[in-house]
Design an enzyme around this catalytic site. Structure first.
Site, PDB file in Angstrom:
ATOM      1  N   ASP A  34      -7.995  -5.412  -0.375  1.00 12.84           N
ATOM      2  CA  ASP A  34      -8.459  -6.256  -1.469  1.00 12.84           C
ATOM      3  C   ASP A  34      -8.167  -7.739  -1.277  1.00 12.84           C
ATOM      4  O   ASP A  34      -8.804  -8.575  -1.908  1.00 12.84           O
ATOM      5  CB  ASP A  34      -7.815  -5.798  -2.786  1.00 12.84           C
ATOM      6  CG  ASP A  34      -8.403  -4.486  -3.260  1.00 12.84           C
ATOM      7  OD1 ASP A  34      -9.630  -4.339  -3.193  1.00 12.84           O
ATOM      8  OD2 ASP A  34      -7.637  -3.608  -3.691  1.00 12.84           O
ATOM      9  N   HIS A  56       0.843  -1.199   0.000  1.00 10.68           N
ATOM     10  CA  HIS A  56       0.000   0.000   0.000  1.00 10.68           C
ATOM     11  C   HIS A  56       0.869   1.236   0.000  1.00 10.68           C
ATOM     12  O   HIS A  56       1.934   1.237   0.629  1.00 10.68           O
ATOM     13  CB  HIS A  56      -0.933   0.022   1.228  1.00 10.68           C
ATOM     14  CG  HIS A  56      -2.105   0.915   1.025  1.00 10.68           C
ATOM     15  ND1 HIS A  56      -2.039   2.264   1.270  1.00 10.68           N
ATOM     16  CD2 HIS A  56      -3.341   0.665   0.554  1.00 10.68           C
ATOM     17  CE1 HIS A  56      -3.204   2.801   0.960  1.00 10.68           C
ATOM     18  NE2 HIS A  56      -4.020   1.852   0.521  1.00 10.68           N
TER      19      HIS A  56
HETATM   20  N1  ACO Z   1       4.008  -7.572  -4.605  1.00 11.28           N
HETATM   21  C1  ACO Z   1       5.351  -7.585  -4.718  1.00 11.28           C
HETATM   22  N2  ACO Z   1       6.094  -6.498  -4.558  1.00 11.28           N
HETATM   23  C2  ACO Z   1       5.482  -5.346  -4.273  1.00 11.28           C
HETATM   24  C3  ACO Z   1       4.089  -5.264  -4.123  1.00 11.28           C
HETATM   25  C4  ACO Z   1       3.346  -6.440  -4.310  1.00 11.28           C
HETATM   26  N3  ACO Z   1       2.024  -6.442  -4.203  1.00 11.28           N
HETATM   27  N4  ACO Z   1       3.738  -4.003  -3.813  1.00 11.28           N
HETATM   28  C5  ACO Z   1       4.871  -3.309  -3.766  1.00 11.28           C
HETATM   29  N5  ACO Z   1       5.914  -4.115  -4.053  1.00 11.28           N
HETATM   30  C6  ACO Z   1       7.309  -3.715  -4.095  1.00 11.28           C
HETATM   31  C7  ACO Z   1       7.593  -3.024  -5.430  1.00 11.28           C
HETATM   32  O1  ACO Z   1       7.953  -3.908  -6.442  1.00 11.28           O
HETATM   33  C8  ACO Z   1       8.684  -2.063  -5.038  1.00 11.28           C
HETATM   34  O2  ACO Z   1       9.879  -2.784  -4.954  1.00 11.28           O
HETATM   35  P1  ACO Z   1      11.264  -2.134  -5.429  1.00 11.28           P
HETATM   36  O3  ACO Z   1      11.460  -0.943  -4.527  1.00 11.28           O
HETATM   37  O4  ACO Z   1      12.234  -3.231  -5.259  1.00 11.28           O
HETATM   38  O5  ACO Z   1      11.054  -1.732  -6.859  1.00 11.28           O
HETATM   39  C9  ACO Z   1       8.312  -1.638  -3.620  1.00 11.28           C
HETATM   40  O6  ACO Z   1       7.540  -2.731  -3.098  1.00 11.28           O
HETATM   41  C10 ACO Z   1       7.474  -0.362  -3.591  1.00 11.28           C
HETATM   42  O7  ACO Z   1       6.314  -0.579  -4.387  1.00 11.28           O
HETATM   43  P2  ACO Z   1       5.623   0.484  -5.304  1.00 11.28           P
HETATM   44  O8  ACO Z   1       4.853  -0.203  -6.372  1.00 11.28           O
HETATM   45  O9  ACO Z   1       6.612   1.526  -5.736  1.00 11.28           O
HETATM   46  O10 ACO Z   1       4.646   1.144  -4.264  1.00 11.28           O
HETATM   47  P3  ACO Z   1       3.489   2.178  -4.594  1.00 11.28           P
HETATM   48  O11 ACO Z   1       3.243   2.919  -3.354  1.00 11.28           O
HETATM   49  O12 ACO Z   1       3.791   2.934  -5.830  1.00 11.28           O
HETATM   50  O13 ACO Z   1       2.253   1.216  -4.949  1.00 11.28           O
HETATM   51  C11 ACO Z   1       0.548  -0.335  -4.662  1.00 11.28           C
HETATM   52  C12 ACO Z   1       1.318   0.798  -4.020  1.00 11.28           C
HETATM   53  C13 ACO Z   1       0.027   0.093  -6.042  1.00 11.28           C
HETATM   54  C14 ACO Z   1      -0.653  -0.672  -3.804  1.00 11.28           C
HETATM   55  C15 ACO Z   1       1.462  -1.562  -4.798  1.00 11.28           C
HETATM   56  O14 ACO Z   1       1.819  -2.031  -3.509  1.00 11.28           O
HETATM   57  C16 ACO Z   1       0.849  -2.678  -5.610  1.00 11.28           C
HETATM   58  O15 ACO Z   1       0.961  -2.651  -6.851  1.00 11.28           O
HETATM   59  N6  ACO Z   1       0.157  -3.656  -4.948  1.00 11.28           N
HETATM   60  C17 ACO Z   1      -0.516  -4.696  -5.675  1.00 11.28           C
HETATM   61  C18 ACO Z   1      -1.845  -4.176  -6.214  1.00 11.28           C
HETATM   62  C19 ACO Z   1      -2.863  -3.963  -5.119  1.00 11.28           C
HETATM   63  O16 ACO Z   1      -3.055  -4.804  -4.269  1.00 11.28           O
HETATM   64  N7  ACO Z   1      -3.540  -2.816  -5.184  1.00 11.28           N
HETATM   65  C20 ACO Z   1      -4.591  -2.465  -4.237  1.00 11.28           C
HETATM   66  C21 ACO Z   1      -4.150  -1.370  -3.320  1.00 11.28           C
HETATM   67  S1  ACO Z   1      -5.376  -0.985  -2.119  1.00 11.28           S
HETATM   68  C22 ACO Z   1      -6.560  -0.202  -3.001  1.00 11.28           C
HETATM   69  O17 ACO Z   1      -6.315   0.568  -3.879  1.00 11.28           O
HETATM   70  C23 ACO Z   1      -7.889  -0.483  -2.734  1.00 11.28           C
END
Ligand code: ACO
Length: 370
Positions: free
Chosen positions: A307, A256
């Site tokens: 989710d 998140h």
């Molecule tokens: N699985 C694996 N790795 C992850 C995940 C995940 N679900 N989420 C974050 N990471 C990792 C990224 O790859 C990144 O790693 P790095 O620094 O080595 O490149 C690091 O954690 C930071 O992640 P970001 O994607 O930059 O974080 P951001 O704040 O931009 O995104 C988000 C947040 C979109 C929720 C992200 O965690 C994600 O894509 N999760 C999966 C999708 C999801 O569940 N979305 C629902 C969110 S809640 C809602 O909107 C209702």
């Protein structure tokens, strides 16, 4: 001017609707844990729109107003019959809500009272639209909502035409409470940006539905279920997740932008998932989910978001997975409309800047010479 990717950490507005402070989520100062345990979705809707929990009389009035607005124009139902039966359900919702505006003579009135009326209509009509399309695509006639019942009851009733069990209604109601608002999330921001131009509320909600559809936002609940279906068996969880992690792929339903120590809504959904599994004597989805959590949290430190356990909860309620994100919208429209009201009560167009990274001092060459 230096850009912050994804606007991380940028404070873009003030708001008195919901807050996330030190990992605690509140609606108007009430902890989400208390609201999830003790309040109904309609009480939360009143809280979000009017700033206070309703007394009995105010709640009855809200129920009546919602009930009066729950039907959708027959022209919109007829249009939905023309949509492809395999259409993406969020695209259907986006289109049908846009169509509803055409049948609302006050659609373009952006005054506060007109917008409160539209908020009530949209909140009442979204469940009707989603349930109607679910039936239409199965070759069935839509079932009209039943007077004297909650949104949670009626959504389940309109989907199946059968009286839902008390436990199913209670689970659905709690899920709606947990999804109702969430500070300046992507879809709420989209709604605020749209209405801040003094466009209309329907346009704001259509923008929000478009933003919610994406798998990085609301679309993640459906993506989680696709993953559970693909894994299919508890014995396959370890290999599947390990290979995803090794390939640096995202595991849907984890992580998140704001919560780094866990999403406070997830524990409620986890509990509901376990209870529904126990009640049906089938803990397969729950067990698979907790195993995935152990692996992803253990190896990456990432916690489940709202989710993740929603997927197993909705599936155990008998809901097809492509209705999960529309259900999110059925709840979140309460927050979107509250934010639209707040934005317009103290409006200024939202127009940030971009850090330019393109070429400069280009010499113009006439087309004949290029
Ligand atoms: N699985 C694996 N790795 C992850 C995940 C995940 N679900 N989420 C974050 N990471 C990792 C990224 O790859 C990144 O790693 P790095 O620094 O080595 O490149 C690091 O954690 C930071 O992640 P970001 O994607 O930059 O974080 P951001 O704040 O931009 O995104 C988000 C947040 C979109 C929720 C992200 O965690 C994600 O894509 N999760 C999966 C999708 C999801 O569940 N979305 C629902 C969110 S809640 C809602 O909107 C209702």
């Amino acid at each position: 001017m230096t850009a912050t990717k994804g606007l991380e950490g940028i404070v873009a507005t003030t708001s008195s609707i919901s807050s996330i402070i030190d990992g605690v989520l509140t609606y108007r100062g009430y902890n989400i844990d208390d609201l999830a345990e003790h309040s109904t979705f309609e009480e939360v809707v009143h809280l979000l729109w009017f700033g206070k929990l309703p007394n009995q009389e105010e709640l009855s009035e809200l129920h009546t107003r919602l009930e009066k607005n729950a039907a959708i124009p027959s022209a919109v139902v007829e249009q939905m019959k023309l949509y492809p039966s395999d259409a993406n359900t969020m695209a259907v919702l986006r289109t049908a809500i846009s169509a509803l505006a055409l049948y609302d003579e006050h659609a373009n009135d952006t005054g506060h009272d007109a917008n409160v009326n539209k908020a009530i209509a949209l909140q009442a009509q979204l469940p009707t639209v989603v349930a109607a399309f679910a039936r239409i695509r199965a070759g069935k006639e839509p079932v009209p909502p039943k007077a004297g019942h909650s949104i949670a009851y009626n959504f389940l009733y309109m989907l199946t035409g059968e009286e839902p069990s008390a436990s199913a209604v209670s689970a659905m109601d709690k899920a709606l409470v947990l999804h109702a608002d969430h500070e300046l999330n992507a879809s709420t921001f989209a709604a605020r940006v749209t209405v801040a131009t003094l466009s209309d509320m329907y346009s704001g909600i259509v923008s929000a539905i478009g933003a919610l559809k994406g798998p990085l936002h609301g679309g993640a609940n459906e993506a989680v279920m696709m993953m559970l279906e693909e894994i299919a068996d508890l014995d396959h969880v370890d290999d599947y997740i390990q290979s995803k992690l090794d390939n640096k792929e995202k595991i849907m339903g984890f992580g998140h932008r704001v919560y780094k120590n866990g999403d406070p809504r997830a524990k409620h959904l986890q509990k509901m998932s376990r209870e529904l599994g126990e009640a049906s004597d089938n803990l397969k989805l729950y067990d698979m989910s907790t195993r995935i959590e152990a692996l992803v949290t253990g190896q990456k430190g990432l916690k489940p978001n709202v989710d993740f356990y929603s997927a197993s909860v909705y599936t155990m309620l008998g809901i097809p997975r492509d209705l999960f994100t529309p259900i999110f919208a059925i709840s979140r429209v309460s927050g979107w409309t509250a934010h639209i009201l707040e934005q317009l009560d103290n409006n200024r167009i939202i127009r940030p800047r971009a850090e330019y990274t393109g070429p400069s001092n280009q010499l113009f060459i006439p087309i004949q010479a290029r």
